[in-house]
Design a protein around this motif. Structure first.
Motif, mmCIF file in Angstrom:
data_model
loop_
_atom_site.group_PDB
_atom_site.id
_atom_site.type_symbol
_atom_site.label_atom_id
_atom_site.label_comp_id
_atom_site.label_asym_id
_atom_site.label_seq_id
_atom_site.Cartn_x
_atom_site.Cartn_y
_atom_site.Cartn_z
ATOM 1 N N TYR A 1 -8.614 -4.148 -15.167
ATOM 2 C CA TYR A 1 -7.584 -3.767 -14.855
ATOM 3 C C TYR A 1 -7.069 -3.408 -13.595
ATOM 4 N N ALA A 2 -5.783 -3.854 -13.156
ATOM 5 C CA ALA A 2 -5.151 -3.985 -11.744
ATOM 6 C C ALA A 2 -4.259 -2.930 -11.621
ATOM 7 N N ILE A 3 -4.071 -1.732 -12.326
ATOM 8 C CA ILE A 3 -3.200 -0.632 -11.933
ATOM 9 C C ILE A 3 -3.990 0.578 -11.557
ATOM 10 N N THR A 4 -3.483 1.218 -10.653
ATOM 11 C CA THR A 4 -4.371 2.553 -10.249
ATOM 12 C C THR A 4 -3.628 3.752 -11.064
ATOM 13 N N GLY A 5 -2.479 3.793 -11.578
ATOM 14 C CA GLY A 5 -1.645 4.606 -12.246
ATOM 15 C C GLY A 5 -1.717 4.486 -13.661
ATOM 16 N N SER A 6 -0.646 4.427 -14.294
ATOM 17 C CA SER A 6 -0.364 4.561 -15.705
ATOM 18 C C SER A 6 0.402 3.386 -16.235
ATOM 19 N N ASP A 7 0.625 2.446 -15.617
ATOM 20 C CA ASP A 7 1.312 1.327 -16.025
ATOM 21 C C ASP A 7 0.481 0.651 -17.067
ATOM 22 N N SER A 8 0.359 0.980 -18.237
ATOM 23 C CA SER A 8 -0.286 0.451 -19.314
ATOM 24 C C SER A 8 0.413 -0.663 -20.322
ATOM 25 N N ASN B 1 10.517 -5.822 -17.215
ATOM 26 C CA ASN B 1 10.615 -4.326 -16.687
ATOM 27 C C ASN B 1 9.132 -4.013 -16.247
ATOM 28 N N GLY B 2 9.031 -3.043 -15.296
ATOM 29 C CA GLY B 2 7.804 -2.341 -14.759
ATOM 30 C C GLY B 2 7.739 -0.984 -14.404
ATOM 31 N N TRP B 3 6.528 -0.289 -14.719
ATOM 32 C CA TRP B 3 6.479 1.004 -14.535
ATOM 33 C C TRP B 3 5.234 1.447 -14.170
ATOM 34 N N LEU B 4 5.235 2.298 -13.371
ATOM 35 C CA LEU B 4 3.840 2.607 -12.715
ATOM 36 C C LEU B 4 3.744 4.292 -12.230
ATOM 37 N N LYS B 5 2.816 4.958 -12.681
ATOM 38 C CA LYS B 5 2.749 6.445 -12.113
ATOM 39 C C LYS B 5 1.785 6.373 -11.051
ATOM 40 N N ARG B 6 2.021 6.723 -9.863
ATOM 41 C CA ARG B 6 1.277 6.865 -8.978
ATOM 42 C C ARG B 6 0.126 7.878 -8.925
ATOM 43 N N THR B 7 -1.128 7.563 -8.646
ATOM 44 C CA THR B 7 -2.156 8.849 -8.977
ATOM 45 C C THR B 7 -1.823 9.757 -7.893
ATOM 46 N N GLN B 8 -1.755 9.569 -6.565
ATOM 47 C CA GLN B 8 -1.853 10.462 -5.587
ATOM 48 C C GLN B 8 -0.245 11.672 -5.708
ATOM 49 N N THR B 9 0.846 10.976 -5.688
ATOM 50 C CA THR B 9 1.972 11.674 -6.031
ATOM 51 C C THR B 9 2.332 12.240 -7.281
ATOM 52 N N GLN B 10 1.973 11.459 -8.366
ATOM 53 C CA GLN B 10 2.284 11.752 -9.664
ATOM 54 C C GLN B 10 3.672 11.131 -9.966
ATOM 55 N N LYS B 11 4.288 10.266 -9.105
ATOM 56 C CA LYS B 11 5.761 10.084 -9.283
ATOM 57 C C LYS B 11 5.728 8.485 -9.876
ATOM 58 N N TRP B 12 6.852 8.222 -10.623
ATOM 59 C CA TRP B 12 6.886 7.021 -11.149
ATOM 60 C C TRP B 12 7.824 6.112 -10.331
ATOM 61 N N ASP B 13 7.172 4.646 -10.475
ATOM 62 C CA ASP B 13 8.157 3.540 -10.004
ATOM 63 C C ASP B 13 8.411 2.804 -11.369
ATOM 64 N N VAL B 14 9.749 2.749 -11.298
ATOM 65 C CA VAL B 14 10.400 2.206 -12.443
ATOM 66 C C VAL B 14 11.401 1.063 -11.881
ATOM 67 N N ASN B 15 11.077 -0.350 -12.502
ATOM 68 C CA ASN B 15 11.798 -1.524 -12.092
ATOM 69 C C ASN B 15 12.141 -2.286 -13.205
ATOM 70 N N SER B 16 13.371 -3.245 -13.029
ATOM 71 C CA SER B 16 13.803 -3.844 -14.112
ATOM 72 C C SER B 16 14.415 -5.247 -13.455
ATOM 73 N N ILE B 17 14.200 -6.281 -13.753
ATOM 74 C CA ILE B 17 14.761 -7.592 -13.083
ATOM 75 C C ILE B 17 15.094 -8.448 -14.550
ATOM 76 N N GLY B 18 16.053 -9.145 -14.427
ATOM 77 C CA GLY B 18 16.584 -10.239 -15.478
ATOM 78 C C GLY B 18 17.921 -10.738 -15.230
ATOM 79 N N ARG B 19 18.297 -11.677 -16.236
ATOM 80 C CA ARG B 19 19.498 -12.523 -16.239
ATOM 81 C C ARG B 19 20.341 -11.683 -17.373
ATOM 82 N N ILE B 20 21.636 -11.218 -17.105
ATOM 83 C CA ILE B 20 22.626 -10.576 -17.866
ATOM 84 C C ILE B 20 23.982 -11.425 -18.238
ATOM 85 N N GLN B 21 24.791 -11.088 -19.119
ATOM 86 C CA GLN B 21 26.171 -11.595 -19.159
ATOM 87 C C GLN B 21 27.105 -10.079 -19.174
ATOM 88 N N HIS B 22 27.994 -10.427 -18.442
ATOM 89 C CA HIS B 22 28.967 -9.410 -18.155
ATOM 90 C C HIS B 22 30.481 -9.874 -18.149
#
Length: 338
Positions: A45-52, A272-293
């Protein structure tokens, strides 16, 4: 006349030593990458938080298996004789400032930090907000797959059946076991960093050891990565680009959020990516991609950390995506009529 020849010679000698050390490190990196690619390694496993790799919210039900991808994606093609053009360039014109458009969103966030970058594919115009580095969480999985395919091209081979299965699970379902196996296969951070030199990513650094989820990156570097995946000027072959694109267009339904909220037509390709940091209990939430608008095709990255919950982070990322696209589209219209 040289007024201080010994000092200058020493300066030249030091520069030459640094140049040789740098060249040696590069050779060592690729040597390690080649060995690890051949012998594989244990999956960790490569994540120290909850990025399951799947949403932790009970409101996001377990999604069905992703739809079938194209035949080329199934084949995991990676052309051995692909040319090696320069990495996708970063636009030289001054980016449009998204700060005013994002003010209503940033006013909500308290201690959160956020960065946004957008590229209008047709004009090459950029829009940005913030320039900090962030944890990647699972958006690094696109970078890992790009590295794997680049290495396969160098070796003159296509992906194995096992690698194709792991790549599909990694991108479409955000599976962490598959990611850890491929992280080891590419040579971990040294392999990723070496590939990123060729892909044009200058602000991304692989996570230490097995912890791929805390790879550091910037929103603008994620645009460079997306240019290598969706643009023609890329070290990745057409077959490799098509393979990644197909997987990003077929992520499981529970993970279709983030930059896709700003799309009004066409098919969105994202990770997308999401990760809960064990020390702060705060979440990282990221999103990348190609869209049309509104007739424009955008490459987009929204990186956010310090969220109280994953759902709060998703909401902020989607609000920021919509506000950014609306403001940038308006700006492009204004420029086209002047």
């Amino acid at each position: 006349m040289d007024a201080n020849p010994p000092a200058r010679r020493r300066g030249r000698s030091r520069r030459e030593q640094r140049r040789r050390r740098k060249a040696k490190r590069r050779r060592m990196i690729w040597a390690v990458t080649s060995v690890v690619t051949l012998i594989g390694g244990a999956t960790t496993y490569a994540i120290t938080g909850s990025d399951s790799g799947e949403s932790s919210s009970s409101a996001r039900a377990k999604a069905p298996s992703p739809p079938a991808v194209s035949a080329r994606a199934k084949a995991g093609e990676a052309s051995a004789d692909a040319s090696e053009p320069l990495p996708s360039p970063t636009p030289t014109q001054k980016p449009f400032d998204l700060e005013p458009a994002l003010a209503p969103v940033t006013a909500l966030f308290g201690d959160n930090r956020m960065s946004v970058a957008m590229l209008d594919v047709n004009s090459g115009a950029m829009a940005t907000y913030g320039h900090d580095a962030f944890d990647t969480a699972s958006i690094v999985k696109v970078n890992i797959l790009a590295t794997l395919l680049l290495q396969a091209q160098d070796q003159g081979r296509t992906l194995s059946t096992e690698e194709r299965a792991q790549a599909a699970a990694m991108i479409q379902k955000s599976d962490n076991d598959s990611t850890s196996a491929l992280w080891t296969r590419i040579g971990s951070a040294p392999g990723l960093d070496a590939a990123n030199e060729r892909l044009g990513l200058s602000e991304t650094q692989g996570g230490e050891g097995t912890v791929w989820g805390i790879t550091q990156t910037t929103a603008e570097d994620q645009i460079r990565l997306l240019q290598s995946v969706f643009g023609d000027k890329s070290p990745l072959s057409e077959a490799s680009r098509t393979y990644i694109q197909d997987l990003m267009r077929h992520v499981v339904g529970s993970q279709v959020w983030g930059v896709s909220a700003a799309a009004d037509s066409g098919t969105t390709a994202l990770k997308n990516g999401w990760l809960k940091r064990t020390q702060t209990q705060k979440w990282d939430v990221n999103s990348i991609g190609r869209i049309q608008h509104e007739g424009h095709v955008y490459l987009m990255a929204v990186l956010l950390n310090g969220c109280s919950t994953q759902e709060v982070g998703i909401s902020i990322v989607e609000q920021a995506s919509r506000a950014s696209v609306t403001a940038f589209s308006r700006r492009l219209k204004e420029k086209s009529t002047t």
